[in-house]
Design a protein around this motif. Structure first.
Motif, short mmCIF file in Angstrom:
data_model
loop_
_atom_site.label_atom_id
_atom_site.label_comp_id
_atom_site.label_asym_id
_atom_site.label_seq_id
_atom_site.Cartn_x
_atom_site.Cartn_y
_atom_site.Cartn_z
N GLY A 1 0.82 9.99 1.32
CA GLY A 1 -0.57 9.44 1.89
C GLY A 1 -1.49 10.95 2.04
N LEU B 1 4.63 6.20 4.70
CA LEU B 1 3.06 6.42 4.74
C LEU B 1 2.67 6.94 5.93
CD1 LEU B 1 0.76 5.67 3.04
CD2 LEU B 1 0.44 3.48 4.15
N ALA C 1 1.10 4.08 -3.16
CA ALA C 1 0.72 5.49 -2.80
C ALA C 1 1.86 6.35 -3.16
CB ALA C 1 0.61 5.66 -1.30
N ASP D 1 0.72 -1.25 0.09
CA ASP D 1 -0.25 -0.20 -0.05
C ASP D 1 0.80 1.27 -0.10
OD1 ASP D 1 -2.37 -1.54 0.00
OD2 ASP D 1 -2.51 -1.38 2.15
N GLN E 1 1.61 9.17 -6.17
CA GLN E 1 1.98 10.46 -6.08
C GLN E 1 3.01 11.20 -6.97
OE1 GLN E 1 2.22 11.77 -1.88
NE2 GLN E 1 3.81 13.19 -2.28
#
Length: 392
Positions: free
Chosen positions: A197, A171, A19, A15, A23
């Protein structure tokens, strides 16, 4: 034609990795993501996708090479990157590594292909740090092996992913606490941490008018990367190891001595030493092998001990010209008039570390005054307890 910049983004924390990739896609207009999914390797193929902010541009399967998924990745990745470079319209190619692929090998493959790696980023969820470092399961047990012969564990793979990258995309995890964040800081104190995040940490960074190639993560992706220096920093003879620290329940013990270990006493203590910390690494010196630099690498309750070649002190002067300058410089900083660079330099990092007990156990494994005074010829006659571990 503009030169293609390549950033490698990896990590077992899926995850967090995704992310970071999303980004970068948003922050660098025109960027492209290349990903090779090794989950289908057991069926004999690797699934390749190339996508940009608008969606998938190309997808297909590539066969395994020598029954090795990572080998197939190497064979397929560089040509894809070369095509992007030739087209001249891609400012940043993001190579998203599959879960257990280590960034060191891929950075070296891309560079050897004549392309420019401008960044290596490992994505981390701090809340998962300790569970992954403590996971001694083989990658194969979780379907994460990159080849049928892959014998790595989750813990040692994650440790290498973490420690190789100069940039950590962290994150913003609500489950992470101060202990988790402190553990991350102590494991890799020289890393640049970039929040990612949608929580407060990431928001604080992104509301300062920073956008596009000037955002923190995009800046890190384009900042530049030295593959040779990164490899040298992983070598046990000159690795930049963590320093002493103690905060938020997490400690790092740096243990440095100028006397060799007694092989039998150290061997008997290996289990306790390996389990004493979430992560330990460094170099050490055995009395029965006084000329050999040995590498200590432990995570997830498992220890890997390997020979890293001779200590510089054991080499003739004429051989020093063949030693990389960074190795000579590291030895010079730590040179002893009697033993040269031969030493114990071990670093243990963990929450709840019993610093005093660990130090006492390590001290008890050294040669006694009488054993030390007997000299090298006597040391070499001590029982060779590490022959099996070192596959002699």
């Amino acid at each position: 034609m503009p030169e293609l910049s390549v950033v490698i983004v990896g990590g077992l924390h899926v995850d967090a990795r995704k992310a970071a990739v999303e980004q970068l896609l948003a922050d660098v207009p025109g960027s492209v993501v290349l990903h090779h999914d090794l989950a289908t390797a057991a069926a004999g193929t690797v699934v390749r996708t190339v996508r940009d902010a608008d969606g998938i541009r190309d997808a297909g399967e590539t066969p395994l090479v020598n029954d090795c998924a990572c080998c197939a990745l190497r064979e397929d990745l560089v040509p894809d990157l070369e095509r992007l470079a030739d087209a001249g319209d891609t400012p940043l190619a993001v190579v998203e590594l599959w879960d257990s692929v280590e960034p060191k090998a891929m950075a070296e493959v891309v560079t050897s292909g004549g392309l420019t790696v401008t960044g290596v980023i490992t994505a981390v969820d701090p809340a998962l740090l300790l569970p992954y470092l403590g996971n001694g399961d083989d990658l194969a047990e979780g379907g994460l092996a990159a080849a049928a012969t892959d014998q790595r564990t989750v813990a040692d793979t994650f440790a290498r992913q973490l420690e190789y990258a100069p940039v950590l995309a962290v994150l913003d995890s609500p489950e992470a606490d101060d202990e988790d964040r402190e553990l991350l800081a102590q494991l890799h104190p020289t890393a640049r941490q970039v929040p990612i995040g949608h929580g407060d940490l990431a928001g604080a960074q992104r509301t300062k008018g920073m956008s596009g190639a000037h955002s923190p993560l995009a800046h890190a992706a384009l900042a530049g990367f030295d593959v040779e220096a990164a490899a040298a920093a992983q070598h046990p003879a000159c690795a930049l190891l963590p320093t002493e620290a103690d905060a938020h329940g997490v400690s790092t013990l740096v243990w440095h001595r100028r006397r060799p270990f007694h092989p039998e006493r150290l061997y008997e203590a290996l289990e306790d030493l390996t389990c004493a910390a979430a992560r330990s690494r460094g170099r050490f010196w055995l009395a029965d092998r006084p000329d050999t630099l040995l590498h200590w690498d432990a995570a997830g309750g498992a220890l890997c001990v390997e020979s890293a070649g001779p200590w510089l002190a054991s080499l003739p002067d004429a051989a020093w010209d063949m030693v990389p300058p960074v190795r000579r410089a590291a030895a010079a900083l730590d040179w002893h008039p009697q033993h040269g660079d031969c030493c114990q330099h071990l670093v243990f990092t963990s929450p709840g570390l019993d610093r005093e007990g660990l130090a006492q156990l390590l001290e008890s494994c050294l040669l006694t005054d009488a054993e030390y005074a007997a000299g090298r010829d006597a040391w070499k006659q001590l029982p060779p307890a590490f022959d099996t571990l070192l596959e002699v």
